[in-house]
Design an enzyme around this catalytic site. Structure first.
Site, PDB file in Angstrom:
ATOM      1  N   VAL A  16       0.831  -1.215   0.000  1.00  0.00           N
ATOM      2  CA  VAL A  16       0.000   0.000   0.000  1.00  0.00           C
ATOM      3  C   VAL A  16       0.863   1.262   0.000  1.00  0.00           C
ATOM      4  O   VAL A  16       0.593   2.217  -0.750  1.00  0.00           O
ATOM      5  CB  VAL A  16      -0.976   0.010   1.202  1.00  0.00           C
ATOM      6  CG1 VAL A  16      -1.917   1.202   1.111  1.00  0.00           C
ATOM      7  CG2 VAL A  16      -1.781  -1.286   1.245  1.00  0.00           C
ATOM      8  N   LYS A 209     -13.072  -5.367  10.166  1.00  0.00           N
ATOM      9  CA  LYS A 209     -13.751  -4.340   9.349  1.00  0.00           C
ATOM     10  C   LYS A 209     -15.215  -4.213   9.788  1.00  0.00           C
ATOM     11  O   LYS A 209     -15.759  -3.109   9.878  1.00  0.00           O
ATOM     12  CB  LYS A 209     -13.660  -4.720   7.870  1.00  0.00           C
ATOM     13  CG  LYS A 209     -12.220  -4.661   7.335  1.00  0.00           C
ATOM     14  CD  LYS A 209     -12.108  -5.367   5.993  1.00  0.00           C
ATOM     15  CE  LYS A 209     -10.691  -5.329   5.448  1.00  0.00           C
ATOM     16  NZ  LYS A 209     -10.470  -6.241   4.333  1.00  0.00           N
TER      17      LYS A 209
HETATM   18  P1  NAP Z   1       3.234  -4.902   3.513  1.00  0.00           P
HETATM   19  O1  NAP Z   1       3.275  -5.022   2.046  1.00  0.00           O
HETATM   20  O2  NAP Z   1       3.642  -6.052   4.352  1.00  0.00           O
HETATM   21  O3  NAP Z   1       4.117  -3.633   3.920  1.00  0.00           O
HETATM   22  C1  NAP Z   1       4.447  -3.337   5.251  1.00  0.00           C
HETATM   23  C2  NAP Z   1       5.524  -2.261   5.255  1.00  0.00           C
HETATM   24  O4  NAP Z   1       5.808  -1.892   6.586  1.00  0.00           O
HETATM   25  C3  NAP Z   1       6.846  -2.714   4.640  1.00  0.00           C
HETATM   26  O5  NAP Z   1       7.389  -1.667   3.868  1.00  0.00           O
HETATM   27  C4  NAP Z   1       7.735  -2.972   5.860  1.00  0.00           C
HETATM   28  O6  NAP Z   1       9.118  -2.757   5.623  1.00  0.00           O
HETATM   29  C5  NAP Z   1       7.212  -1.939   6.824  1.00  0.00           C
HETATM   30  N1  NAP Z   1       7.420  -2.287   8.220  1.00  0.00           N
HETATM   31  C6  NAP Z   1       6.928  -3.345   8.881  1.00  0.00           C
HETATM   32  N2  NAP Z   1       7.326  -3.315  10.179  1.00  0.00           N
HETATM   33  C7  NAP Z   1       8.096  -2.230  10.306  1.00  0.00           C
HETATM   34  C8  NAP Z   1       8.819  -1.649  11.390  1.00  0.00           C
HETATM   35  N3  NAP Z   1       8.803  -2.197  12.604  1.00  0.00           N
HETATM   36  N4  NAP Z   1       9.514  -0.522  11.154  1.00  0.00           N
HETATM   37  C9  NAP Z   1       9.540   0.050   9.939  1.00  0.00           C
HETATM   38  N5  NAP Z   1       8.858  -0.444   8.866  1.00  0.00           N
HETATM   39  C10 NAP Z   1       8.155  -1.560   9.062  1.00  0.00           C
HETATM   40  O7  NAP Z   1       1.775  -4.495   4.016  1.00  0.00           O
HETATM   41  P2  NAP Z   1       0.608  -3.813   3.159  1.00  0.00           P
HETATM   42  O8  NAP Z   1      -0.124  -4.854   2.402  1.00  0.00           O
HETATM   43  O9  NAP Z   1       1.120  -2.628   2.465  1.00  0.00           O
HETATM   44  O10 NAP Z   1      -0.391  -3.390   4.329  1.00  0.00           O
HETATM   45  C11 NAP Z   1      -0.110  -2.277   5.162  1.00  0.00           C
HETATM   46  C12 NAP Z   1      -1.347  -1.978   6.013  1.00  0.00           C
HETATM   47  O11 NAP Z   1      -2.440  -1.671   5.144  1.00  0.00           O
HETATM   48  C13 NAP Z   1      -1.824  -3.148   6.880  1.00  0.00           C
HETATM   49  O12 NAP Z   1      -2.375  -2.627   8.078  1.00  0.00           O
HETATM   50  C14 NAP Z   1      -2.931  -3.780   6.049  1.00  0.00           C
HETATM   51  O13 NAP Z   1      -3.891  -4.433   6.837  1.00  0.00           O
HETATM   52  C15 NAP Z   1      -3.527  -2.553   5.402  1.00  0.00           C
HETATM   53  N6  NAP Z   1      -4.228  -2.806   4.150  1.00  0.00           N
HETATM   54  C16 NAP Z   1      -3.644  -3.538   3.160  1.00  0.00           C
HETATM   55  C17 NAP Z   1      -4.312  -3.737   1.965  1.00  0.00           C
HETATM   56  C18 NAP Z   1      -3.724  -4.526   0.824  1.00  0.00           C
HETATM   57  O14 NAP Z   1      -4.413  -4.695  -0.184  1.00  0.00           O
HETATM   58  N7  NAP Z   1      -2.502  -4.985   0.903  1.00  0.00           N
HETATM   59  C19 NAP Z   1      -5.593  -3.190   1.809  1.00  0.00           C
HETATM   60  C20 NAP Z   1      -6.164  -2.452   2.854  1.00  0.00           C
HETATM   61  C21 NAP Z   1      -5.472  -2.257   4.018  1.00  0.00           C
HETATM   62  P3  NAP Z   1       9.944  -3.652   4.567  1.00  0.00           P
HETATM   63  O15 NAP Z   1       9.330  -3.333   3.229  1.00  0.00           O
HETATM   64  O16 NAP Z   1      11.341  -3.197   4.675  1.00  0.00           O
HETATM   65  O17 NAP Z   1       9.714  -5.077   4.977  1.00  0.00           O
HETATM   66  N1  HSE Z   2      -6.035  -8.510   3.124  1.00  0.00           N
HETATM   67  C1  HSE Z   2      -7.150  -7.650   2.950  1.00  0.00           C
HETATM   68  C2  HSE Z   2      -8.162  -8.288   2.031  1.00  0.00           C
HETATM   69  C3  HSE Z   2      -6.675  -6.340   2.395  1.00  0.00           C
HETATM   70  O1  HSE Z   2      -7.825  -9.292   1.390  1.00  0.00           O
HETATM   71  O2  HSE Z   2      -9.287  -7.824   1.949  1.00  0.00           O
HETATM   72  C4  HSE Z   2      -7.754  -5.298   2.338  1.00  0.00           C
HETATM   73  O3  HSE Z   2      -8.130  -4.890   3.611  1.00  0.00           O
END
Ligand code: NAP
Ligand code: HSE
Length: 436
Positions: A16, A209
């Protein structure tokens, strides 16, 4: 009118976070124009764990740090975005930013559903808003709809598909005949699943959610420990096939409903008619049907996860936060208070049900089960027992009963009794049939 450029601190640059960077890079000028020159946004600091990781976006190396506090405390950061996930470091980031009076934008439903009480209190105390459109249903603006557009409505119910990963997996299992592990691997590869997919498949991501939607609809934060949650891990190709033969599809559904005695809130894989509009919500798409007294029925549909769809909601909140900072206004929407709503126990909720028994194939088995159900006052609307063409003389067969509307507690008690019959060889499989 022209405004100053507002600095963003981005904690997290994964799926994200990099989506947010790319959208801002592409559409910053558009945002500036659309806000009459008031909102110009610039990402000034980015925190990650690993500085050497390859990224989906080309932010300059000097913006990166591994110290999350640098992102919050940086004097040129006005708005903090938390996109790292989890409920520990993320909590510290959000709390620290709010205490510094900086607005926070987050997509972290687990954090808000589990620890929102403390964070919303800090938000009120320090008059720093928490914006979380990305936390529910990816790109779909359902938080703003419930917080703002429907603020003059009594919400009767919210029903929907709000986990893209589960929906994607169920569709691939249903339509492409994929096994569960293959379908999950695809959802991970596409960036839909959480870093740890457990919460996606065990129903808790959708439940978090649903808790947020319930809290916005009914005023206070729901205690997650009291919510009934089941995931898709145990959905088998056999039940998917039987559902299809009976005219249903299986979807991970969340339900939030107002009763006189309290709020019903649950998340579970459920049968819905293959003709219902939610049955055609496939892949990563989400849909949320809201029933309210003045607006009537509203349906929200769109991409529920993924890099730019989720980034889109984060950017919308950034613009809102920037407007608040520029105008000195407070958040326009309704936010949950600290009164915990009363929940209706799941045992008291009633729906028709699908129950599959694995039984020894001998005369009288169906009558035995039917009579136990009848003794409990549970009506049967149909049975289904397809024979296996490859194994017509099988010793054990699957026997499906479709039941009339039955209180869940009564069904559980009756099945506990039937499970002990000699002819029943496995724990019965139950799906609720939602008529919505
Ligand atoms: P992700 O791809 O796993 O990215 C997490 C990021 O956070 C990475 O850049 C990671 O660093 C960094 N990070 C983790 N722990 C850290 C720490 N202690 N200090 C500094 N940086 C740290 O996760 P994501 O999918 O983007 O999701 C992020 C949030 O958005 C979550 O809360 C998720 O529930 C929410 N979300 C995600 C989606 C989706 O479609 N993916 C949709 C809605 C909401 P590195 O890159 O160096 O590992
Ligand atoms: N992991 C979540 C999903 C991301 O699959 O819906 C969006 O919140």
């Amino acid at each position: 009118m022209s405004g100053k450029t507002l600095g963003i601190g981005l904690a997290g640059f994964g799926t994200v976070g990099s989506g947010v960077w790319n959208i801002l890079k592409r559409n910053s000028e558009l945002i500036r124009e659309r806000t009459n020159g008031v909102v110009t946004l610039e990402v000034r600091k980015i925190a990650v764990r690993d500085l050497n990781k390859s990224r989906d976006a080309d932010a300059p190396a000097d913006r990166f740090t591994t110290d999350v506090n640098e992102v919050i405390d940086h004097e040129e950061v006005d708005i903090v975005v938390e996109l790292i996930g989890g409920t520990t470091t993320a909590f510290d980031i959000v709390a620290r930013a709010l205490k510094a009076g900086k607005p926070v934008v987050t997509g972290n439903k687990a954090l808000l559903a589990e620890r929102g009480q403390e964070l919303f209190a800090l938000s009120r105390q320090h008059q720093a808003p928490i914006l979380f459109e990305a936390a529910v249903a990816g790109a779909i603006p359902v938080i703003k709809a419930v917080q703002e557009s429907l603020i003059g409505n009594q919400i009767d119910s919210i029903a929907g598909i709000i986990n893209g990963t589960s929906n994607y997996i169920l569709q691939r299992m249903t339509e492409a005949g994929l096994g569960y592990p293959e379908a999950l691997a695809e959802a991970k590869e596409l960036g839909y699943a959480e870093a740890d997919e457990t919460l996606d498949v065990n129903g808790w991501d959708a439940a978090h959610k649903a808790i947020l939607l319930a809290s916005l609809s009914y005023g206070g934060l729901v205690d997650s420990g009291k919510v009934y949650v089941r995931g898709i891990e145990k959905v088998t190709p056999l039940d998917i096939r039987f559902a299809k033969e009976l005219g249903y599809v299986i979807k991970l559904l969340c339900l939030v409903r107002r009763h006189e005695s309290g709020i019903e809130i649950r998340t579970q894989p459920s049968f819905i008619s293959s003709k219902h509009i939610l049955a055609s919500v496939n892949g990563v798409f989400n849909a949320i049907a809201v029933k309210s007294d003045a607006a009537g029925e509203s349906l929200f549909y769109g991409r529920g996860a993924g890099q730019e769809p989720t980034g889109s909601s984060v950017v919308s909140d950034l613009v809102e936060a920037a407007r608040l900072l520029s105008n000195g206004g407070s958040h326009r929407g309704f936010l949950p208070g600290d009164q915990e709503p009363v929940l209706v126990p799941v045992e008291e909720t009633a729906t028709p049900c699908y129950v599959r028994f694995k039984v020894t194939d001998r005369p009288g088995v169906i009558a035995e089960i039917a009579s136990a159900l009848a003794n409990a006052g549970i009506g049967i609307s149909g049975t289904h027992s397809p024979s296996d063409p490859d194994n017509p003389d099988a010793e054990f067969v699957d026997m499906v009963f479709v039941l009339h509307k039955t209180p869940f507690g009564l069904l559980k008690d009756t099945l506990a009794e039937i499970e002990n019959f000699d002819s029943v060889t496995e724990r019965p499989v139950v799906f609720r049939i939602e008529t919505l």
